[in-house]
Write a protein that holds these residues in place. Structure first.
Motif, PDB file in Angstrom:
ATOM      1  N   SER A  92      25.736  57.082  19.094  1.00  0.00           N
ATOM      2  CA  SER A  92      24.623  57.954  19.444  1.00  0.00           C
ATOM      3  C   SER A  92      24.559  58.125  20.955  1.00  0.00           C
ATOM      4  O   SER A  92      25.229  57.415  21.711  1.00  0.00           O
ATOM      5  N   ARG A  93      23.727  59.088  21.352  1.00  0.00           N
ATOM      6  CA  ARG A  93      23.555  59.357  22.781  1.00  0.00           C
ATOM      7  C   ARG A  93      22.080  59.592  23.070  1.00  0.00           C
ATOM      8  O   ARG A  93      21.388  60.267  22.301  1.00  0.00           O
ATOM      9  N   SER A  94      21.636  59.023  24.186  1.00  0.00           N
ATOM     10  CA  SER A  94      20.305  59.326  24.699  1.00  0.00           C
ATOM     11  C   SER A  94      20.435  59.508  26.196  1.00  0.00           C
ATOM     12  O   SER A  94      20.554  58.522  26.937  1.00  0.00           O
ATOM     13  N   GLY A  95      20.446  60.748  26.623  1.00  0.00           N
ATOM     14  CA  GLY A  95      20.649  61.019  28.040  1.00  0.00           C
ATOM     15  C   GLY A  95      22.025  60.565  28.482  1.00  0.00           C
ATOM     16  O   GLY A  95      23.034  60.982  27.927  1.00  0.00           O
ATOM     17  N   SER A  96      22.073  59.672  29.466  1.00  0.00           N
ATOM     18  CA  SER A  96      23.350  59.164  29.961  1.00  0.00           C
ATOM     19  C   SER A  96      23.761  57.858  29.276  1.00  0.00           C
ATOM     20  O   SER A  96      24.772  57.270  29.635  1.00  0.00           O
ATOM     21  N   ASP A  97      22.969  57.431  28.306  1.00  0.00           N
ATOM     22  CA  ASP A  97      23.260  56.201  27.560  1.00  0.00           C
ATOM     23  C   ASP A  97      23.933  56.529  26.242  1.00  0.00           C
ATOM     24  O   ASP A  97      23.409  57.302  25.438  1.00  0.00           O
ATOM     25  N   TYR A  98      25.073  55.910  26.033  1.00  0.00           N
ATOM     26  CA  TYR A  98      25.837  56.076  24.799  1.00  0.00           C
ATOM     27  C   TYR A  98      25.863  54.731  24.091  1.00  0.00           C
ATOM     28  O   TYR A  98      26.139  53.707  24.730  1.00  0.00           O
ATOM     29  N   SER A  99      25.582  54.741  22.801  1.00  0.00           N
ATOM     30  CA  SER A  99      25.468  53.490  22.057  1.00  0.00           C
ATOM     31  C   SER A  99      26.373  53.462  20.845  1.00  0.00           C
ATOM     32  O   SER A  99      26.597  54.485  20.197  1.00  0.00           O
ATOM     33  N   LEU A 100      26.875  52.275  20.582  1.00  0.00           N
ATOM     34  CA  LEU A 100      27.599  51.969  19.346  1.00  0.00           C
ATOM     35  C   LEU A 100      26.709  51.021  18.550  1.00  0.00           C
ATOM     36  O   LEU A 100      26.277  49.996  19.087  1.00  0.00           O
ATOM     37  N   THR A 101      26.443  51.358  17.314  1.00  0.00           N
ATOM     38  CA  THR A 101      25.590  50.524  16.475  1.00  0.00           C
ATOM     39  C   THR A 101      26.341  50.110  15.225  1.00  0.00           C
ATOM     40  O   THR A 101      27.033  50.930  14.606  1.00  0.00           O
ATOM     41  N   ILE A 102      26.213  48.843  14.899  1.00  0.00           N
ATOM     42  CA  ILE A 102      26.677  48.321  13.616  1.00  0.00           C
ATOM     43  C   ILE A 102      25.424  48.020  12.810  1.00  0.00           C
ATOM     44  O   ILE A 102      24.609  47.184  13.228  1.00  0.00           O
ATOM     45  N   SER A 103      25.251  48.691  11.695  1.00  0.00           N
ATOM     46  CA  SER A 103      23.973  48.608  10.979  1.00  0.00           C
ATOM     47  C   SER A 103      23.762  47.266  10.293  1.00  0.00           C
ATOM     48  O   SER A 103      22.627  46.790  10.195  1.00  0.00           O
ATOM     49  N   SER A 104      24.843  46.657   9.831  1.00  0.00           N
ATOM     50  CA  SER A 104      24.737  45.383   9.141  1.00  0.00           C
ATOM     51  C   SER A 104      26.022  44.606   9.407  1.00  0.00           C
ATOM     52  O   SER A 104      27.058  44.892   8.797  1.00  0.00           O
ATOM     53  N   LEU A 105      25.937  43.668  10.318  1.00  0.00           N
ATOM     54  CA  LEU A 105      27.121  42.989  10.841  1.00  0.00           C
ATOM     55  C   LEU A 105      27.883  42.228   9.763  1.00  0.00           C
ATOM     56  O   LEU A 105      27.288  41.499   8.956  1.00  0.00           O
ATOM     57  N   GLU A 106      29.186  42.422   9.758  1.00  0.00           N
ATOM     58  CA  GLU A 106      30.052  41.659   8.860  1.00  0.00           C
ATOM     59  C   GLU A 106      30.996  40.795   9.697  1.00  0.00           C
ATOM     60  O   GLU A 106      31.225  41.078  10.873  1.00  0.00           O
ATOM     61  N   SER A 107      31.553  39.787   9.077  1.00  0.00           N
ATOM     62  CA  SER A 107      32.383  38.827   9.812  1.00  0.00           C
ATOM     63  C   SER A 107      33.602  39.495  10.456  1.00  0.00           C
ATOM     64  O   SER A 107      34.032  39.107  11.542  1.00  0.00           O
ATOM     65  N   GLU A 108      34.129  40.509   9.812  1.00  0.00           N
ATOM     66  CA  GLU A 108      35.312  41.197  10.342  1.00  0.00           C
ATOM     67  C   GLU A 108      35.001  42.036  11.584  1.00  0.00           C
ATOM     68  O   GLU A 108      35.920  42.556  12.218  1.00  0.00           O
ATOM     69  N   ASP A 109      33.723  42.149  11.932  1.00  0.00           N
ATOM     70  CA  ASP A 109      33.341  42.934  13.104  1.00  0.00           C
ATOM     71  C   ASP A 109      33.426  42.125  14.395  1.00  0.00           C
ATOM     72  O   ASP A 109      33.208  42.666  15.480  1.00  0.00           O
ATOM     73  N   MET A 110      33.715  40.831  14.258  1.00  0.00           N
ATOM     74  CA  MET A 110      33.869  40.004  15.455  1.00  0.00           C
ATOM     75  C   MET A 110      35.063  40.508  16.248  1.00  0.00           C
ATOM     76  O   MET A 110      36.203  40.555  15.741  1.00  0.00           O
ATOM     77  N   ALA A 111      34.807  40.946  17.473  1.00  0.00           N
ATOM     78  CA  ALA A 111      35.838  41.608  18.277  1.00  0.00           C
ATOM     79  C   ALA A 111      35.264  41.929  19.653  1.00  0.00           C
ATOM     80  O   ALA A 111      34.080  41.704  19.913  1.00  0.00           O
ATOM     81  N   ASP A 112      36.144  42.459  20.499  1.00  0.00           N
ATOM     82  CA  ASP A 112      35.691  43.067  21.757  1.00  0.00           C
ATOM     83  C   ASP A 112      35.538  44.561  21.518  1.00  0.00           C
ATOM     84  O   ASP A 112      36.312  45.172  20.768  1.00  0.00           O
ATOM     85  N   TYR A 113      34.544  45.141  22.186  1.00  0.00           N
ATOM     86  CA  TYR A 113      34.302  46.570  22.073  1.00  0.00           C
ATOM     87  C   TYR A 113      34.327  47.190  23.467  1.00  0.00           C
ATOM     88  O   TYR A 113      33.783  46.620  24.425  1.00  0.00           O
ATOM     89  N   HIS A 114      34.975  48.343  23.561  1.00  0.00           N
ATOM     90  CA  HIS A 114      35.133  49.031  24.836  1.00  0.00           C
ATOM     91  C   HIS A 114      34.738  50.484  24.678  1.00  0.00           C
ATOM     92  O   HIS A 114      35.019  51.100  23.648  1.00  0.00           O
TER      93      HIS A 114
END
Lengths: 107, 121
Positions: free
Chosen positions: A65-87
């Protein structure tokens, strides 16, 4: 150069939590932003392109999503396989610039 | 099926020139709107964009590397090349090549496995 300020630098969350990571752009990038997931020893994998579009094969619990100059990544319900680095990466203007990365750990 | 694979010297000494090759398949750099980029990542650190080359031979470089970079391509053999002159220990990193496109959906979509480069005396 466009600076991408990514936060948080690291975080720990529980399975099932809603998680949000943000990149703030120092100039207008007009949605030209990609979110990548990177697991240890692996190449980055695109998750979201053009700020809000889910890349092929990415689970629907991920969203952008985007709000002005802020861009967001959302995970709605975290799962174990989501453990990682995000860029995040802006590709609006050269030089292309990445955020500093977020390390997501599971509690 | 799109694949990319980087190759390089592994280890080199300070002041030498680093030569990297990206060999790819499943797409062509004669196709309008496609290109290849190079990105690096020091161990435990973030990603840094280095250079892009496009189907029309347009090239873009990260100015932070102060004219040390040269990117080129061999369209017939599906390869791109990156040279970094006057390396030092700060150039120690994993180097990736990636497909890029003028269309957002296919830009940065396929990455090579990366090649580790160590600069050490």
């Amino acid at each position: 150069d466009i600076q991408m300020t990514q936060s948080p630098s690291s975080m720990s969350a529980s399975l099932g939590d809603r998680v949000t990571i943000t990149c703030q752009a120092s100039q207008d990038i007009g949605n030209k932003l990609i979110w990548f997931q990177q697991k240890p020893g692996k190449s980055p994998r695109p998750m979201i392109y053009y700020a809000t579009n889910l890349a092929d094969g990415v689970p629907s619990r991920f969203s952008g999503s985007r709000s002005g100059s802020d861009y967001s990544l959302t995970i709605s319900s975290l799962e174990s396989e989501d453990m990682a680095d995000y860029h995040c990466l802006q590709y609006k203007q050269y030089p292309l610039t990445f955020g500093s990365g977020t390390k997501l750990e599971i509690k | 099926q799109v694949t990319l694979k980087e190759s390089g010297p592994g280890t080199l000494q300070p002041s030498q020139t680093l030569s990297l090759t990206c060999t790819f398949s499943g797409f062509s750099l004669s196709t309008y709107g496609l290109g290849v980029g190079w990105i690096r990542q020091p161990s435990g650190k973030g990603l840094e964009w280095l250079a892009n080359i496009w189907w029309d031979d347009d090239k873009y470089y990260n100015p932070s590397l102060k004219n040390r970079l040269t990117i080129s391509k061999d369209t017939s053999n599906n390869q791109t090349f990156l040279k970094i002159t006057s390396v030092d220990t700060a150039d120690t990193a994993t180097y990736y090549c990636v497909r890029i496109g003028v269309t957002s959906r296919i830009s940065f979509d396929y990455w090579g496995q990366g090649v580790m480069v160590t600069v050490s005396s």
